[in-house]
Scaffold this motif. Structure first.
Motif, PDB file in Angstrom:
ATOM      1  N   LEU B 156       0.836  -1.205   0.000  1.00 37.87           N
ATOM      2  CA  LEU B 156       0.000   0.000   0.000  1.00 37.87           C
ATOM      3  C   LEU B 156       0.872   1.256   0.000  1.00 37.87           C
ATOM      4  N   GLY B 160       1.340   3.870  -3.162  1.00 42.63           N
ATOM      5  CA  GLY B 160       1.061   5.296  -2.980  1.00 42.63           C
ATOM      6  C   GLY B 160       2.258   6.150  -3.357  1.00 42.63           C
ATOM      7  N   TRP B 247      -1.940   6.877   0.738  1.00 41.78           N
ATOM      8  CA  TRP B 247      -2.836   6.793  -0.419  1.00 41.78           C
ATOM      9  C   TRP B 247      -3.714   8.020  -0.550  1.00 41.78           C
ATOM     10  N   LEU B 251      -3.663  10.393  -3.799  1.00 46.99           N
ATOM     11  CA  LEU B 251      -4.813  10.677  -4.670  1.00 46.99           C
ATOM     12  C   LEU B 251      -5.081  12.183  -4.784  1.00 46.99           C
TER      13      LEU B 251
END
Lengths: 265, 266
Positions: B156, B160, B247, B251
């Protein structure tokens, strides 16, 4: 010879246009240098004595020198593009030229290396000197021999990756070969850890391979690990490997030229 | 849900297309396996010189390397091409992705995921399991959970980081090398003992890029190796939430980057 000189100058000018890339690379090389220096110094401090002839300051010098030379030396062959030219078919044009394919590529590569020295080598050495300190040789002879060795190491690295990428002539693919070749070379050339740190058996094998000539020999000269007449042997070995790899490359190119003709290129 | 199954099908199609060139694919998987081995050899050479390295023994470093490399390789497999977005910009190909009826990130990721990286996932898993066995980790339920969560949290975080790296390239289009500090630099730091690092690196790779938290802290908790006082053991359990935070940041940054993008009018 004139044409190779012009190609080298063109290589210099071409890469001097990518200044943002050069600064970005210098930044990354510095961070990686600090990580590598931390690791080697920790190992030396833990054992409490020099390892493989390196004390803490020599190890730091070795790391900063290697990081500073990534640009000019191009130890991972990232500027070798013959594989891409073969895949695109551009290689047929190269075969038609009167100059040697490998010779032209090497000349351009020297021009590129000469440019990268300024933005990528000097700043890293200064930063290294500021953070951990470095110990450069005091005799002018060491610099001269180091420079000669650097020129040979650069040609050796380039030719090695050039040969690996020539696989594309026969298989249509080169990435796998290059990655395989790189993962072996990266360790065995002494770029990550000095080869004298290796276990005895690994060092014994490595001495018979071209890899130490691609980096370790140059580093030894510039860190004064090899001095005076002791330099003759390693330099001669470097020259011998250069002749061997360039010879092999020319043979493969000659065979490749016939193969491409057969394909109807 | 229909939208998600679209992504899954696109990635599956991408993988099937890569499997068509069998010998080339096999060669690249082999290269990935060898790459993972040589990276571990690098650590092994250091351990050969100093048998207890920054508090860790060879089996401990196998656990460390395993967590870091499984996490990185999985993140790289799925999102590793996000940092080649500047190539699409330079070639004027980004518009092709922008007009597709799906998010830009989804389109880029689904058309570039690299199945060959499975080679290093497999090799790193082997090293990880051997490391856990030879470190004689006591298999309490908590340890078992951590053994599974740590590499996934690594995936994860690294995924990211790749998206953050790609976003930054919208502004600095020649900056591949610079953003490599986040991704490949993060991988390098994650796979070595944090205690060995220069104080500046400890700070940077904990608070800015949380690479030391991915594997070093969980390894010390699992194996009982001494943890450097810069960190505390409880952090081992925070990697999953940290991954979620990374993350979120990724984004947001990606959205800002896409808004910043001005097509050359192609």
């Amino acid at each position: 010879m004139r044409i190779y000189w012009e190609l080298a100058k063109a290589g210099f000018r071409r890469y001097s246009r990518y200044r943002q890339a050069a600064v970005a690379s210098a930044l990354t090389n510095t961070v990686f240098g600090l990580i590598r220096a931390s690791l080697l110094v920790t190992a030396i401090r833990t054992t409490g004595h020099p390892i493989g002839g390196y004390d803490a300051l020599a190890a730091c010098t070795y790391v900063w020198l290697s990081q500073a030379l990534i640009g000019p030396l191009d130890v991972w062959g990232s500027s070798v593009d013959i594989g891409e030219r073969i895949k695109s078919g551009d290689v047929t044009t190269e075969f038609l030229r009167p100059s040697s394919i490998l010779g032209s590529a090497l000349a351009t590569n020297y021009g590129r290396g000469a440019f990268e020295f300024l933005p990528r080598s000097i700043p890293i050495l200064i930063i290294g000197w500021l953070i951990t300190g470095i110990r450069l040789p005091s005799s002018p002879l060491a610099y001269v021999l180091g420079f000669v060795s650097l020129l040979m190491a650069s040609a050796l690295c380039y030719t090695y990756f050039f040969i690996l990428q020539l696989a594309a002539l026969w298989t249509g693919e080169y990435r796998g070969f290059t990655l395989l070749g790189m993962s072996i070379q990266q360790i065995l050339c002494g770029f990550i850890v000095p080869v004298t740190w290796f276990p005895g058996w690994l060092l014994a094998i490595d001495r018979w391979l071209p890899f130490p000539s691609m980096f370790q020999t140059t580093a030894d000269l510039l860190t004064s690990t090899t001095i005076g007449t002791a330099a003759i042997g390693p330099l001669a070995l470097q020259a011998a490997w250069l002749v061997a790899l360039v010879g092999l490359c020319q043979l493969l190119l000659a065979a490749g030229r016939r193969w491409v003709v057969v394909q109807g290129g | 849900m229909a939208k998600h199954s679209l992504y899954v099908r696109l990635v599956a199609a991408q993988f099937r297309s890569q499997l068509q060139y069998r010998s080339s694919f096999a060669m690249e998987v082999l290269a990935q396996i060898l790459l993972a081995i040589t990276e571990f050899v690098e650590i092994w050479v250091l351990l050969h010189a100093a048998p207890v390295f920054a508090g860790l023994t060879l089996p401990h470093t196998a656990v460390l390397y395993g967590i870091a490399r499984i996490g990185f390789s999985l993140g790289d497999l799925l999102f590793g091409q996000a940092d080649s977005v500047n190539k699409l910009i330079k070639q004027g190909k980004l518009e092709i992705y922008l007009v597709r009826p799906m998010s830009l990130l989804g389109a880029v990721v689904t058309s570039t995921a690299q199945l060959r990286r499975i080679g290093s996932v497999v090799m790193a898993t082997v090293i990880y399991i051997v490391g856990i066995r030879s470190s004689q980790v006591t298999q309490t339920p908590a340890h078992l959970a951590l053994e599974i969560v740590a590499p996934l949290a690594g995936m994860l975080i690294f995924g990211g980081l790749f998206i953050i790296a790609g976003s930054l390239l919208f502004w600095i289009t020649d900056g591949n090398q610079a953003v490599n500090t986040l991704t490949y630099g993060g991988r390098y730091v994650a796979s070595v003992p944090g205690a060995a690092l220069h104080p500046f690196l400890k700070g940077f790779f904990t608070f800015v890029v949380p690479a030391t938290l991915i594997a070093y802290v969980p390894t010390c908790v699992l194996t009982g190796a001494p943890l450097d006082p810069f960190w505390w053991p409880g952090l081992a359990w925070l990697t999953l939430p940290i991954g979620v935070v990374v993350w979120g940041a990724a984004l947001l940054l990606w959205r800002a980057a896409v808004r910043h993008y001005e097509s050359a009018g192609g």
